[in-house]
Design a protein around this motif. Structure first.
Motif, PDB file in Angstrom:
ATOM      1  N   CYS A 126       0.794  -1.233   0.000  1.00 51.57           N
ATOM      2  CA  CYS A 126       0.000   0.000   0.000  1.00 51.57           C
ATOM      3  C   CYS A 126       0.831   1.290   0.000  1.00 51.57           C
ATOM      4  N   PRO A 127       1.819   1.445   0.884  1.00 55.52           N
ATOM      5  CA  PRO A 127       2.544   2.713   0.942  1.00 55.52           C
ATOM      6  C   PRO A 127       3.298   3.059  -0.340  1.00 55.52           C
ATOM      7  N   ALA A 128       3.627   2.057  -1.155  1.00 56.72           N
ATOM      8  CA  ALA A 128       4.384   2.320  -2.377  1.00 56.72           C
ATOM      9  C   ALA A 128       3.629   3.219  -3.345  1.00 56.72           C
ATOM     10  N   SER A 129       2.307   3.235  -3.253  1.00 56.99           N
ATOM     11  CA  SER A 129       1.489   3.984  -4.201  1.00 56.99           C
ATOM     12  C   SER A 129       1.331   5.453  -3.851  1.00 56.99           C
ATOM     13  N   TYR A 130       1.762   5.843  -2.668  1.00 58.19           N
ATOM     14  CA  TYR A 130       1.449   7.187  -2.196  1.00 58.19           C
ATOM     15  C   TYR A 130       2.695   8.059  -2.029  1.00 58.19           C
ATOM     16  N   ASP A 131       2.746   9.124  -2.816  1.00 59.66           N
ATOM     17  CA  ASP A 131       3.781  10.143  -2.685  1.00 59.66           C
ATOM     18  C   ASP A 131       3.476  10.955  -1.431  1.00 59.66           C
ATOM     19  N   GLU A 241       0.407  -6.992  -8.123  1.00 58.64           N
ATOM     20  CA  GLU A 241       0.801  -6.739  -6.741  1.00 58.64           C
ATOM     21  C   GLU A 241      -0.148  -5.777  -6.056  1.00 58.64           C
ATOM     22  N   ASP A 242      -0.545  -4.694  -6.788  1.00 58.04           N
ATOM     23  CA  ASP A 242      -1.312  -3.646  -6.146  1.00 58.04           C
ATOM     24  C   ASP A 242      -2.816  -3.844  -6.280  1.00 58.04           C
ATOM     25  N   GLY A 243      -3.237  -4.653  -7.251  1.00 56.10           N
ATOM     26  CA  GLY A 243      -4.658  -4.782  -7.492  1.00 56.10           C
ATOM     27  C   GLY A 243      -5.296  -5.841  -6.640  1.00 56.10           C
ATOM     28  N   HIS A 244      -5.150  -5.732  -5.335  1.00 58.46           N
ATOM     29  CA  HIS A 244      -5.722  -6.720  -4.447  1.00 58.46           C
ATOM     30  C   HIS A 244      -6.822  -6.087  -3.626  1.00 58.46           C
ATOM     31  N   THR A 245      -7.678  -6.915  -3.072  1.00 60.48           N
ATOM     32  CA  THR A 245      -8.764  -6.430  -2.242  1.00 60.48           C
ATOM     33  C   THR A 245      -8.629  -6.987  -0.840  1.00 60.48           C
ATOM     34  N   HIS A 246      -8.754  -6.119   0.152  1.00 60.35           N
ATOM     35  CA  HIS A 246      -8.727  -6.563   1.536  1.00 60.35           C
ATOM     36  C   HIS A 246     -10.150  -6.763   2.015  1.00 60.35           C
ATOM     37  N   ASP A 247     -10.405  -7.843   2.710  1.00 59.93           N
ATOM     38  CA  ASP A 247     -11.679  -8.046   3.378  1.00 59.93           C
ATOM     39  C   ASP A 247     -11.415  -8.141   4.873  1.00 59.93           C
ATOM     40  N   GLY A 248     -11.318  -6.997   5.479  1.00 61.13           N
ATOM     41  CA  GLY A 248     -11.067  -6.987   6.922  1.00 61.13           C
ATOM     42  C   GLY A 248      -9.649  -7.387   7.219  1.00 61.13           C
ATOM     43  N   GLY A 249      -9.472  -8.513   7.936  1.00 58.71           N
ATOM     44  CA  GLY A 249      -8.134  -8.947   8.314  1.00 58.71           C
ATOM     45  C   GLY A 249      -7.557  -8.032   9.370  1.00 58.71           C
ATOM     46  N   GLU A 250      -6.233  -8.024   9.430  1.00 56.60           N
ATOM     47  CA  GLU A 250      -5.568  -7.219  10.464  1.00 56.60           C
ATOM     48  C   GLU A 250      -5.879  -5.748  10.293  1.00 56.60           C
ATOM     49  N   ASP A 251      -5.949  -5.290   9.035  1.00 59.58           N
ATOM     50  CA  ASP A 251      -6.162  -3.871   8.793  1.00 59.58           C
ATOM     51  C   ASP A 251      -7.588  -3.437   9.110  1.00 59.58           C
ATOM     52  N   GLY A 252      -8.529  -4.392   9.052  1.00 61.96           N
ATOM     53  CA  GLY A 252      -9.912  -4.069   9.358  1.00 61.96           C
ATOM     54  C   GLY A 252     -10.572  -3.192   8.321  1.00 61.96           C
ATOM     55  N   HIS A 253     -10.071  -3.206   7.078  1.00 62.68           N
ATOM     56  CA  HIS A 253     -10.671  -2.388   6.042  1.00 62.68           C
ATOM     57  C   HIS A 253     -10.784  -3.192   4.771  1.00 62.68           C
ATOM     58  N   SER A 254     -11.618  -2.707   3.880  1.00 62.34           N
ATOM     59  CA  SER A 254     -11.816  -3.397   2.614  1.00 62.34           C
ATOM     60  C   SER A 254     -11.738  -2.387   1.488  1.00 62.34           C
ATOM     61  N   HIS A 255     -10.723  -2.535   0.631  1.00 60.64           N
ATOM     62  CA  HIS A 255     -10.599  -1.622  -0.500  1.00 60.64           C
ATOM     63  C   HIS A 255      -9.612  -2.182  -1.502  1.00 60.64           C
ATOM     64  N   GLU A 256      -9.634  -1.609  -2.706  1.00 61.34           N
ATOM     65  CA  GLU A 256      -8.635  -1.937  -3.711  1.00 61.34           C
ATOM     66  C   GLU A 256      -7.614  -0.821  -3.738  1.00 61.34           C
ATOM     67  N   HIS A 257      -6.360  -1.189  -3.910  1.00 62.27           N
ATOM     68  CA  HIS A 257      -5.300  -0.184  -3.951  1.00 62.27           C
ATOM     69  C   HIS A 257      -5.048   0.250  -5.383  1.00 62.27           C
ATOM     70  N   PRO A 258      -4.917   1.564  -5.602  1.00 68.50           N
ATOM     71  CA  PRO A 258      -4.576   2.039  -6.932  1.00 68.50           C
ATOM     72  C   PRO A 258      -3.157   1.671  -7.293  1.00 68.50           C
ATOM     73  N   ALA A 259      -2.869   1.632  -8.576  1.00 65.16           N
ATOM     74  CA  ALA A 259      -1.514   1.345  -9.023  1.00 65.16           C
ATOM     75  C   ALA A 259      -0.584   2.453  -8.573  1.00 65.16           C
ATOM     76  N   ALA A 260       0.675   2.116  -8.421  1.00 63.73           N
ATOM     77  CA  ALA A 260       1.635   3.075  -7.894  1.00 63.73           C
ATOM     78  C   ALA A 260       1.868   4.220  -8.854  1.00 63.73           C
ATOM     79  N   ALA A 261       2.044   5.400  -8.295  1.00 66.56           N
ATOM     80  CA  ALA A 261       2.356   6.578  -9.087  1.00 66.56           C
ATOM     81  C   ALA A 261       3.839   6.858  -9.006  1.00 66.56           C
ATOM     82  N   PRO A 262       4.464   7.249 -10.108  1.00 69.26           N
ATOM     83  CA  PRO A 262       5.885   7.581 -10.065  1.00 69.26           C
ATOM     84  C   PRO A 262       6.132   8.797  -9.186  1.00 69.26           C
ATOM     85  N   ILE A 263       7.257   8.824  -8.529  1.00 68.32           N
ATOM     86  CA  ILE A 263       7.576   9.896  -7.611  1.00 68.32           C
ATOM     87  C   ILE A 263       8.384  10.968  -8.320  1.00 68.32           C
ATOM     88  N   PRO A 264       7.960  12.220  -8.256  1.00 72.09           N
ATOM     89  CA  PRO A 264       8.798  13.290  -8.784  1.00 72.09           C
ATOM     90  C   PRO A 264      10.061  13.417  -7.950  1.00 72.09           C
TER      91      PRO A 264
END
Length: 272
Positions: A126-131, A241-264
């Motif tokens: 997850c963190p890889a996608s966020y500048d 790698e990034d196109g996965h869906t969480h159903d609860g689990g440890e994070d307790g959230h459910s969402h799909e992660h966007p593909a990573a954006a290149p870092i300026p």
């Protein structure tokens, strides 16, 4: 007529806009931000504590923000180094976002801070996608995690400006193949510097701090191939790698992660 909106792009677009503003804000005040990413248990907190302590001992003004799903354990631990530290609790979110970081920094970050360390949530997806508006993105991999981590998490390692190997003092005991790890890093991010460290013995820590301070003083950083391949931050597709869906689990959230954006990379040339 219904209008179709790509929520993945909308989420990243909002984050990227905030990251640009944060990067400009920090640059204007002379602060370099270092974003640290790794899996849980890689030794990231131990290494950061030592970096902070050595910076403080050397008269370098540093501060740190650490992000976790829960508890303030890491903030209390890092504060032992003598640097200002803040904790961000993501309340189940598996990554830190630029807006969350900016909110935490407002009214707190000391004016003369030369380097701001951001310890991201322990997660290589997850963190890889966020500048986060960083000047330097460091991805850590410990010898206990195996040599194939860069191949398993190509987005995280592929967007790194610097890769750091941790816990090298036990490399022999766990039969870590350093040559294979370096080879795998080069496969996903050709030319990226790789530094070997040990928080227990202190090996490589002074060299790492010197590299970070060099970036704070304007030294160019490695420009990842992934960042050069795209002119836009947002992608229109998911990788496996990034196109996965969480159903609860440890994070307790459910969402799909966007593909990573290149870092300026501010002020960086294309040289590796």
């Amino acid at each position: 007529m219904c209008r179709v909106v790509d929520l993945r792009q909308a989420v990243l677009a909002k984050n990227d806009a905030c990251a640009v503003e944060l990067r400009e804000h920090l640059a204007a005040r002379g602060t370099a931000e270092v974003n640290l990413l790794s899996s849980p248990g890689s030794g990231k907190t131990a290494l950061l504590e030592l970096l902070l302590a050595r910076a403080v001992a050397g008269g370098v003004t540093v501060a740190a923000v650490t992000a976790d799903l829960a508890t303030e354990n890491d903030a209390r631990r890092l504060a032992r180094a003598g640097a200002p530290v803040q904790q961000v609790l993501t309340d189940g979110l598996c990554h830190l976002e630029a807006g969350m970081l900016r909110e935490r920094l407002d009214g707190w970050l000391p004016r003369d801070t030369r380097v701001l360390f951001v310890e991201n949530v322990g997660n290589l997806v997850c963190p890889a996608s966020y500048d986060l508006g960083e000047s330097l993105r460091i991805v850590l991999g410990s010898v206990t995690e195996g040599e194939d981590k860069p191949l398993k998490y190509p987005t995280a390692f592929g967007l790194a400006h610097l890769v750091v190997i941790t816990k090298t003092d036990i490399a022999e005991a766990v039969e870590f193949d350093a040559a294979a790890f370096h080879r795998n890093v080069r496969q996903v991010n050709p030319g990226v510097p790789v530094l070997e460290t040990s928080a227990r013995t202190g090996a490589g820590v002074d060299e790492l701090l010197a590299l970070i301070l060099g970036v704070a003083d304007g030294a160019p950083v490695h420009r990842p191939v992934l960042a050069r391949q795209h002119e836009r931050y947002l992608h229109h597709h998911h990788g496996d790698e990034d196109g996965h869906t969480h159903d609860g689990g440890e994070d307790g959230h459910s969402h799909e992660h966007p593909a990573a954006a290149p870092i300026p990379v501010p002020g960086a040339a294309d040289a590796t």
